[in-house]
Scaffold this motif. Sequence first.
Motif, PDB file in Angstrom:
ATOM      1  N   ILE A 392      28.689 -18.624  17.092  1.00  0.00           N
ATOM      2  CA  ILE A 392      28.606 -17.109  16.503  1.00  0.00           C
ATOM      3  C   ILE A 392      29.815 -16.706  15.453  1.00  0.00           C
ATOM      4  O   ILE A 392      29.296 -16.053  14.569  1.00  0.00           O
ATOM      5  CB  ILE A 392      28.220 -16.073  17.767  1.00  0.00           C
ATOM      6  N   ALA A 393      30.814 -16.869  16.145  1.00  0.00           N
ATOM      7  CA  ALA A 393      32.039 -16.443  15.225  1.00  0.00           C
ATOM      8  C   ALA A 393      32.129 -17.308  13.956  1.00  0.00           C
ATOM      9  O   ALA A 393      32.255 -16.518  12.929  1.00  0.00           O
ATOM     10  CB  ALA A 393      33.283 -16.730  16.081  1.00  0.00           C
ATOM     11  N   ASP A 394      31.599 -18.565  13.916  1.00  0.00           N
ATOM     12  CA  ASP A 394      31.726 -19.095  12.623  1.00  0.00           C
ATOM     13  C   ASP A 394      30.752 -18.741  11.941  1.00  0.00           C
ATOM     14  O   ASP A 394      30.889 -18.275  10.750  1.00  0.00           O
ATOM     15  CB  ASP A 394      31.358 -20.799  13.112  1.00  0.00           C
ATOM     16  N   PHE A 395      29.577 -18.411  12.359  1.00  0.00           N
ATOM     17  CA  PHE A 395      28.441 -17.990  11.393  1.00  0.00           C
ATOM     18  C   PHE A 395      28.881 -16.560  10.744  1.00  0.00           C
ATOM     19  O   PHE A 395      28.491 -16.221   9.781  1.00  0.00           O
ATOM     20  CB  PHE A 395      27.106 -17.740  12.311  1.00  0.00           C
ATOM     21  N   ALA A 396      29.280 -15.775  11.879  1.00  0.00           N
ATOM     22  CA  ALA A 396      29.776 -14.449  11.153  1.00  0.00           C
ATOM     23  C   ALA A 396      30.802 -14.437  10.071  1.00  0.00           C
ATOM     24  O   ALA A 396      30.708 -13.735   9.290  1.00  0.00           O
ATOM     25  CB  ALA A 396      30.076 -13.401  12.533  1.00  0.00           C
ATOM     26  N   THR A 397      31.668 -15.411  10.254  1.00  0.00           N
ATOM     27  CA  THR A 397      32.746 -15.550   9.279  1.00  0.00           C
ATOM     28  C   THR A 397      32.216 -16.090   7.912  1.00  0.00           C
ATOM     29  O   THR A 397      32.590 -15.504   6.746  1.00  0.00           O
ATOM     30  CB  THR A 397      33.742 -16.478   9.912  1.00  0.00           C
ATOM     31  N   ILE A 398      31.397 -16.820   8.159  1.00  0.00           N
ATOM     32  CA  ILE A 398      30.744 -17.735   6.928  1.00  0.00           C
ATOM     33  C   ILE A 398      30.045 -16.550   5.993  1.00  0.00           C
ATOM     34  O   ILE A 398      30.096 -16.443   4.979  1.00  0.00           O
ATOM     35  CB  ILE A 398      29.778 -18.855   7.197  1.00  0.00           C
ATOM     36  N   VAL A 399      29.278 -15.908   6.884  1.00  0.00           N
ATOM     37  CA  VAL A 399      28.447 -14.766   6.053  1.00  0.00           C
ATOM     38  C   VAL A 399      29.230 -13.718   5.466  1.00  0.00           C
ATOM     39  O   VAL A 399      28.875 -13.518   4.426  1.00  0.00           O
ATOM     40  CB  VAL A 399      27.460 -14.218   7.104  1.00  0.00           C
ATOM     41  N   ASN A 400      30.116 -13.145   6.228  1.00  0.00           N
ATOM     42  CA  ASN A 400      31.126 -12.313   5.730  1.00  0.00           C
ATOM     43  C   ASN A 400      32.107 -12.914   4.326  1.00  0.00           C
ATOM     44  O   ASN A 400      32.151 -12.157   3.438  1.00  0.00           O
ATOM     45  CB  ASN A 400      32.439 -11.964   6.565  1.00  0.00           C
ATOM     46  N   ASP A 401      32.122 -14.212   4.396  1.00  0.00           N
ATOM     47  CA  ASP A 401      32.872 -14.689   3.407  1.00  0.00           C
ATOM     48  C   ASP A 401      32.079 -14.803   1.968  1.00  0.00           C
ATOM     49  O   ASP A 401      32.299 -14.691   1.029  1.00  0.00           O
ATOM     50  CB  ASP A 401      33.332 -16.142   3.369  1.00  0.00           C
ATOM     51  N   ARG A 402      30.856 -15.213   2.153  1.00  0.00           N
ATOM     52  CA  ARG A 402      29.681 -15.252   1.150  1.00  0.00           C
ATOM     53  C   ARG A 402      29.115 -13.948   0.645  1.00  0.00           C
ATOM     54  O   ARG A 402      28.831 -13.964  -0.468  1.00  0.00           O
ATOM     55  CB  ARG A 402      28.563 -16.140   1.590  1.00  0.00           C
ATOM     56  N   THR A 403      28.897 -13.124   1.443  1.00  0.00           N
ATOM     57  CA  THR A 403      28.403 -11.919   1.077  1.00  0.00           C
ATOM     58  C   THR A 403      29.530 -10.569   1.230  1.00  0.00           C
ATOM     59  O   THR A 403      30.615 -10.779   0.901  1.00  0.00           O
ATOM     60  CB  THR A 403      27.201 -11.480   1.922  1.00  0.00           C
ATOM     61  N   GLU A 404      29.301  -9.609   1.369  1.00  0.00           N
ATOM     62  CA  GLU A 404      30.045  -8.307   1.658  1.00  0.00           C
ATOM     63  C   GLU A 404      30.779  -8.625   2.912  1.00  0.00           C
ATOM     64  O   GLU A 404      30.011  -8.965   3.812  1.00  0.00           O
ATOM     65  CB  GLU A 404      29.504  -6.942   1.687  1.00  0.00           C
ATOM     66  N   ASN A 405      32.229  -8.573   2.902  1.00  0.00           N
ATOM     67  CA  ASN A 405      33.035  -8.599   4.219  1.00  0.00           C
ATOM     68  C   ASN A 405      32.816  -7.225   4.919  1.00  0.00           C
ATOM     69  O   ASN A 405      33.527  -6.385   4.435  1.00  0.00           O
ATOM     70  CB  ASN A 405      34.456  -9.054   3.813  1.00  0.00           C
ATOM     71  N   ILE A 406      32.100  -7.108   6.057  1.00  0.00           N
ATOM     72  CA  ILE A 406      31.685  -5.976   6.695  1.00  0.00           C
ATOM     73  C   ILE A 406      32.492  -5.925   8.098  1.00  0.00           C
ATOM     74  O   ILE A 406      32.381  -5.348   9.079  1.00  0.00           O
ATOM     75  CB  ILE A 406      30.166  -5.488   6.923  1.00  0.00           C
ATOM     76  N   GLY A 407      33.395  -6.961   8.306  1.00  0.00           N
ATOM     77  CA  GLY A 407      34.313  -7.206   9.361  1.00  0.00           C
ATOM     78  C   GLY A 407      33.310  -7.281  10.719  1.00  0.00           C
ATOM     79  O   GLY A 407      32.350  -8.046  10.724  1.00  0.00           O
TER      80      GLY A 407
END
Length: 459
Positions: A392-407
Amino acid sequence: MPIYLPETTRTSTDSLTPRQIVAELDKYVIGQSAAKRAVAIALRNRMRRQKLPPELAEEIAPKNILMIGPTGVGKTEIARRLARLAQSPFVKVEASKFTEVGYVGRDVESMVRDLVELAVDMVRGERLEEVRAKAGQNAEERLLDVLLPPPRPIAPDEESTAVGEQQNQTRVRFREQLRTGRLDHRVVELEVREKSFPSFEIIAGSSVEEVDINLKDMLPGLFQGRTKKRRMKVPEALEYLTQEEEQKLIDMDSVARTAVERVEQAGIIFLDEIDKIAGREGGHGPDVSREGVQRDILPIVEGTTVNTKYGMVRTDHILFIAAGAFHVSKPSDLIPELQGRFPIRVELEPLGRDEFVRILTEPRSALVKQYIALMDTEGIAIRFTGDAIERIADFATIVNDRTENIGARRLHTVMEKLLDEISFEGPDLVEKDITIDAAYVDRMLAEIVKNEDLSRYIL
């Protein structure tokens, strides 16, 4: 090693050292040690100031804090938890919703009025706790007066003491039945006050304080409310009478005085999105009022007197915590006078995978614990494996990197999508024990995360 206060003494903020304040904040906010350290020192300095002689204490201004960091890293949460820990009146406002005087929007003094309203509610709640037992007794006596028939006149050949004793025994019997719930089915008739208020309009852009007319004094009868008879069951009647007695026992003048003093000495205002009013001048549209808003905020932060319906409130010793991402602008774009009023600057670090794993599991109200508790209400026992939480943490990090980083806010969207199926099917599931492992996380999320266009819309 962090020191935790026992539950009995935790309410006494005077005994909290900066290290203990940070330890308390650690229970709710992951990382950001520099920001926690800054707010802990600010809170401790406020306690120190209150122990000084009044003439010296008056001269010591609070050291306001400017938090700089991207969205979703814990700026607001640190300030909110600090206020709760200090039992201080706390209000969060967005700087971007204020406008310069002359434009349509809220004026900056409204933040102080909101803080006073909140403090009045806090103090009233404390006083209610103090008078609750007495109000309950008074309400019980009034209800017994309604339930019992009026005392009959004493005949010439009767002894008044014997009749009084008989009436007392009847009252004791009724009181016992009332407390044990045997009279709950009875219906009584009470005089209740109608809550009707006259309608009137306030001109847009102004406030009740600016109108400066006390309508309650001018038209006292209009606001008193008429009474009417209403039939209700005994439990409802007892609750209504208790509330009426509580209001009688509370001195609202004293509540207002205490609330104003608490705001002046211990209030905290969290000014979010301060960077949105820090842009350079020369723009068009709403941008033209940015510097004007800063100049309006300046006297509040410097120390001024604001007129509220509970009296004049001085802002000299209110602690201001400002926060902003400062992506486009930077702190030096604020007007120099306002910069000088925020002497403590702390930069909050962006959150990564390791912090996400801790956020999901460590805090008292961690996201995983919340979802387990929510599903438990349906009788569904969810278990998250360690590798599932890491995925879950991996996926959240990937999406934050690719799109807007909303922490950390990204974790909410990821968790909602992950548990979408269970949340929908939950009440109808035959199998009530569900283990969420890495394979389950991959099945629910991998395809969305892989497709960048899809993840922009869904996660």
